[in-house]
Design a protein around this motif. Structure first.
Motif, PDB file in Angstrom:
ATOM      1  N   LEU A 257       0.833  -1.219   0.090  1.00 24.23           N
ATOM      2  CA  LEU A 257      -0.054   0.104   0.036  1.00 24.23           C
ATOM      3  C   LEU A 257       0.906   1.208   0.038  1.00 24.23           C
ATOM      4  O   LEU A 257       0.655   2.245  -0.837  1.00 24.23           O
ATOM      5  N   ASP A 258       1.937   1.237   0.873  1.00 27.44           N
ATOM      6  CA  ASP A 258       2.976   2.436   0.661  1.00 27.44           C
ATOM      7  C   ASP A 258       3.397   2.589  -0.563  1.00 27.44           C
ATOM      8  O   ASP A 258       3.363   3.749  -1.076  1.00 27.44           O
ATOM      9  N   HIS A 259       3.792   1.469  -1.345  1.00 26.47           N
ATOM     10  CA  HIS A 259       4.379   1.717  -2.632  1.00 26.47           C
ATOM     11  C   HIS A 259       3.140   2.164  -3.614  1.00 26.47           C
ATOM     12  O   HIS A 259       3.463   3.125  -4.300  1.00 26.47           O
ATOM     13  N   CYS A 260       1.867   1.954  -3.532  1.00 26.45           N
ATOM     14  CA  CYS A 260       0.956   2.394  -4.122  1.00 26.45           C
ATOM     15  C   CYS A 260       0.635   3.811  -3.824  1.00 26.45           C
ATOM     16  O   CYS A 260       0.630   4.701  -5.114  1.00 26.45           O
ATOM     17  N   GLY A 261       0.666   4.182  -2.951  1.00 25.22           N
ATOM     18  CA  GLY A 261       0.374   5.663  -2.210  1.00 25.22           C
ATOM     19  C   GLY A 261       1.467   6.300  -2.892  1.00 25.22           C
ATOM     20  O   GLY A 261       1.235   7.539  -3.461  1.00 25.22           O
ATOM     21  N   ASN A 262       2.698   6.159  -2.455  1.00 21.59           N
ATOM     22  CA  ASN A 262       3.879   6.923  -3.109  1.00 21.59           C
ATOM     23  C   ASN A 262       3.865   7.231  -4.706  1.00 21.59           C
ATOM     24  O   ASN A 262       4.131   8.169  -4.980  1.00 21.59           O
ATOM     25  N   LYS A 263       3.740   6.243  -5.269  1.00 23.59           N
ATOM     26  CA  LYS A 263       3.771   6.148  -6.736  1.00 23.59           C
ATOM     27  C   LYS A 263       2.731   7.048  -7.221  1.00 23.59           C
ATOM     28  O   LYS A 263       2.923   7.956  -8.266  1.00 23.59           O
ATOM     29  N   TYR A 264       1.646   7.089  -6.776  1.00 27.33           N
ATOM     30  CA  TYR A 264       0.532   7.841  -7.225  1.00 27.33           C
ATOM     31  C   TYR A 264       0.862   9.318  -6.769  1.00 27.33           C
ATOM     32  O   TYR A 264       0.559  10.292  -7.825  1.00 27.33           O
ATOM     33  N   VAL A 265       1.255   9.616  -5.468  1.00 27.89           N
ATOM     34  CA  VAL A 265       1.439  10.903  -5.177  1.00 27.89           C
ATOM     35  C   VAL A 265       2.401  11.863  -6.238  1.00 27.89           C
ATOM     36  O   VAL A 265       2.429  13.081  -6.315  1.00 27.89           O
ATOM     37  N   ALA A 266       3.187  10.833  -6.596  1.00 34.10           N
ATOM     38  CA  ALA A 266       4.462  11.561  -7.475  1.00 34.10           C
ATOM     39  C   ALA A 266       3.864  11.835  -8.896  1.00 34.10           C
ATOM     40  O   ALA A 266       4.546  12.844  -9.636  1.00 34.10           O
ATOM     41  N   ARG A 267       2.870  11.434  -9.054  1.00 32.22           N
ATOM     42  CA  ARG A 267       2.428  11.742 -10.686  1.00 32.22           C
ATOM     43  C   ARG A 267       0.880  12.474 -10.861  1.00 32.22           C
ATOM     44  O   ARG A 267       0.349  12.535 -11.811  1.00 32.22           O
ATOM     45  N   THR A 268       0.276  12.821  -9.367  1.00 29.95           N
ATOM     46  CA  THR A 268      -1.166  13.125  -9.456  1.00 29.95           C
ATOM     47  C   THR A 268      -1.225  14.369  -8.535  1.00 29.95           C
ATOM     48  O   THR A 268      -0.657  14.444  -7.607  1.00 29.95           O
ATOM     49  N   SER A 269      -2.032  15.416  -9.093  1.00 30.03           N
ATOM     50  CA  SER A 269      -2.416  16.653  -8.475  1.00 30.03           C
ATOM     51  C   SER A 269      -3.541  16.303  -7.784  1.00 30.03           C
ATOM     52  O   SER A 269      -4.403  15.657  -8.096  1.00 30.03           O
ATOM     53  N   PRO A 270      -3.472  16.671  -6.313  1.00 35.68           N
ATOM     54  CA  PRO A 270      -4.551  16.177  -5.256  1.00 35.68           C
ATOM     55  C   PRO A 270      -5.888  17.116  -5.980  1.00 35.68           C
ATOM     56  O   PRO A 270      -6.863  16.389  -5.914  1.00 35.68           O
ATOM     57  N   THR A 271      -5.877  18.177  -6.692  1.00 33.64           N
ATOM     58  CA  THR A 271      -7.081  18.953  -7.482  1.00 33.64           C
ATOM     59  C   THR A 271      -7.528  17.910  -8.316  1.00 33.64           C
ATOM     60  O   THR A 271      -8.796  17.725  -8.337  1.00 33.64           O
ATOM     61  N   ALA A 272      -6.576  17.345  -9.250  1.00 29.63           N
ATOM     62  CA  ALA A 272      -7.095  16.368 -10.290  1.00 29.63           C
ATOM     63  C   ALA A 272      -7.561  15.362  -9.811  1.00 29.63           C
ATOM     64  O   ALA A 272      -8.861  14.776 -10.059  1.00 29.63           O
ATOM     65  N   PHE A 273      -7.101  14.778  -8.646  1.00 34.82           N
ATOM     66  CA  PHE A 273      -7.684  13.395  -7.858  1.00 34.82           C
ATOM     67  C   PHE A 273      -9.104  13.836  -7.480  1.00 34.82           C
ATOM     68  O   PHE A 273     -10.140  13.267  -7.714  1.00 34.82           O
ATOM     69  N   LEU A 274      -9.218  14.949  -6.667  1.00 31.50           N
ATOM     70  CA  LEU A 274     -10.615  15.398  -5.861  1.00 31.50           C
ATOM     71  C   LEU A 274     -11.520  15.413  -6.983  1.00 31.50           C
ATOM     72  O   LEU A 274     -12.608  15.045  -6.840  1.00 31.50           O
ATOM     73  N   ARG A 275     -11.413  16.210  -8.057  1.00 27.00           N
ATOM     74  CA  ARG A 275     -12.287  16.494  -9.147  1.00 27.00           C
ATOM     75  C   ARG A 275     -12.599  15.360  -9.856  1.00 27.00           C
ATOM     76  O   ARG A 275     -14.024  15.310 -10.356  1.00 27.00           O
ATOM     77  N   LEU A 276     -11.862  14.534 -10.261  1.00 26.27           N
ATOM     78  CA  LEU A 276     -12.162  13.320 -10.978  1.00 26.27           C
ATOM     79  C   LEU A 276     -12.833  12.286 -10.124  1.00 26.27           C
ATOM     80  O   LEU A 276     -13.840  11.771 -10.719  1.00 26.27           O
TER      81      LEU A 276
END
Lengths: 353, 353
Positions: free
Chosen positions: B252-271
């Motif tokens: 889960l750490d791996h999944c979280g870290n990988k995602y954070v490196a390539r995703t803007s929080p605003t993009a995640f929230l709105r999508l």
């Protein structure tokens, strides 16, 4: 312990009058007649599995005459010693739908014993194993002069501890009724709980643990309930002030806020962890075990209950319910759980007699 | 658009040589022969469903000759315009297991069109409806001179948008292949997503959104996968330095870290919000629809796919898979998805011919 059998008989009579006076379904919701109860606390020293020897305080409650067959009753990590209202302690209990005059766990027929989990007051910031809870219960029974339980009735974490108790203290229990619990934590359910604990940790970074704990509880509620229930209860999401609000959010807010008001973050963290440490070898259990599983339970897949049944060596009984309430079925499916408890306890009584 | 049919033919030849030179299973993992691709961006104005008229930038990628039948290909909210490596853009794509020479979505047979979701770059902090995405795709097709898609192939959010597209732009699509998507967001899945968004909000309170976003992603991963997979992959929890660490936490750490490196929080929230706004009336869709459902999908209960099928008015086909990967089956069950895509696209081609 604190009242004579005649008190219980008086309660039965009072109960009868009450049932006649009121409409039956309302009376069934909360019996007007109440037995007396006792509360107390004892200090013990216990060798904890992961944390060494500790001085501990156990807080217990009993209902029903001490001369009656004893049942230990234990629920989820948020449950506590107060099962149902009594004359002395009138507040709502966590398992009122099963505990009371005329109910399956009837304090005029059984001496009901329960306690607050080790760690529930937030004073123990250490790893707590379900085995520790079982040993604490054995110490409590010593203090209360109870050699042997007729049955250990456990739900969720309480069922895990019940299996531990039967494994570690085989001479002290006649039967285990294990509702929505297992011999081992499921890795997926464990991951779900680990993320709840991360929510608390994230909240703690700003020195306000309440928001993190609320989010953790909201996540836990999702794991206790089911898509089937949510589909019945909740509709479509709305755009409110430019943001999306989904239909279940009011309900989840309510759950989170209610929990935060009565729970210490440390208690939640350590008891949540404790579930993930569950490891009992079912073949070490000799007492008869009734395993109650719920098809829709999202924390305990049915396959886990099958595995438990297959690996038990003593007498076993499996009851599988269908319920849209999933892991929470035990608290919601009053009639079905009532039938199962009566049946299991009656068999146990006839064996004992 | 940017290369002649002869290029595609050359690719086919190269592909053949490559397949002969290497062991077949390895070649199937990643075709050595690659077609050329184009990328571009266009500016449009669009009337958004909840946020009024906006100037927007659309970033697209195509693979395969523009004279071939066009397929629009869209994935989950984390997917993007880059499906698979090409000569020009060699980096890993999000759907390599289906896109490439000799695969079901073969750029030597189809003109593949894809784009980055509206909001994916984090520049739009507004409510985005799946209908907005469908309208943006129509505008993109206008710009590319594509009157009509042979098929809209969508997975997860992409399937939702595909149903929107078929409903809103019926003349422009011959068929919809909807994999692990539905006509409406399920209230339980919506609640799960709302709590992911709360994790981001909790992180934002301490001015460090990355931890909140990582937790949100970890929660999302749980919803994409299944207890069956976790039971196979992960063992028991351990006590490490006095705290419990469950077996899935490294993953889960791996999944979280990988995602954070390539995703803007605003993009995640709105999508993420956008998924919860999904509402299509299936009876408004006239194109043939292939609905692909996964029994173990924890976000889209099978009953939702049945409901979609029942309410569609045009030609329908239902394919139900069993997969321990649940909602992620589309990305993991290469062979099964390949078969379904080929079958659906072949039928569509024969109808068109």
């Amino acid at each position: 312990m604190s009242f004579a059998p005649s008190t219980a008989a008086a309660d039965r009579a009072e109960s009868f009058v009450s049932y006649s006076a009121a409409a039956a379904p309302i009376a069934f919701e909360r019996p007007a007649a109440r037995v007396t109860a006792t509360r107390g606390e004892i200090g013990i020293e216990l060798e904890l599995r992961h944390s060494g020897r500790r001085a501990l305080t156990l807080r217990y409650e009993t209902q029903g005459d001490a001369s009656l067959p004893a049942l230990f009753v234990a629920g989820g990590i948020s449950a506590h010693k107060h099962l149902a209202p009594s004359r002395e302690f009138g507040e709502q209990g966590w398992w009122e739908c099963q505990v009371g005059n005329g109910r399956s766990l009837d304090p005029t027929r059984y001496h009901l014993v329960s306690f607050d989990w080790l760690g529930a007051d937030g004073s123990l910031d250490i790893a707590l194993d379900p085995a520790d809870q079982a040993d604490a219960i054995a110490a409590l029974l010593d203090a209360l002069g109870i050699d042997r339980l007729q049955a250990f009735v456990g739900y969720s974490y309480g069922a895990m501890v019940g299996l531990q108790f039967a494994s570690r203290h085989p001479a002290r229990v006649g039967e285990v009724i294990s509702i929505s619990g297992t011999h081992r934590a499921h890795p997926y359910a464990a991951a779900w709980r680990a993320l709840q604990r991360r929510a608390v940790a994230l909240g703690a970074l700003q020195c306000d643990e309440s928001q993190g704990l609320a989010l953790a509880r909201e996540l836990a509620v999702l794991s206790y309930r089911t898509p089937e229930e949510f589909a019945e209860r909740f509709g479509a999401a709305q755009v409110v002030d430019g943001r999306v609000r989904v239909a279940a959010e009011d309900y989840l807010d309510h759950c989170g806020n209610k929990y935060v008001a009565r729970t210490s973050p440390t208690a939640f963290l350590r008891l949540s962890e404790s579930i993930d440490l569950q490891q009992v070898d079912p073949s070490s259990i000799r007492a008869p075990v009734t395993v109650v599983a719920v098809t829709e339970d999202r924390l305990i897949p049915l396959s886990e209950s099958y595995d438990l049944i297959e690996r038990l060596r003593g007498e076993t009984r499996l009851r599988v319910l269908r319920s849209i309430y999933g892991h929470d079925a035990c608290l919601k499916e009053q009639a079905q759980i009532d039938t199962i408890l009566r049946e299991a306890l009656a068999d146990c009584t006839s064996v004992a007699a």
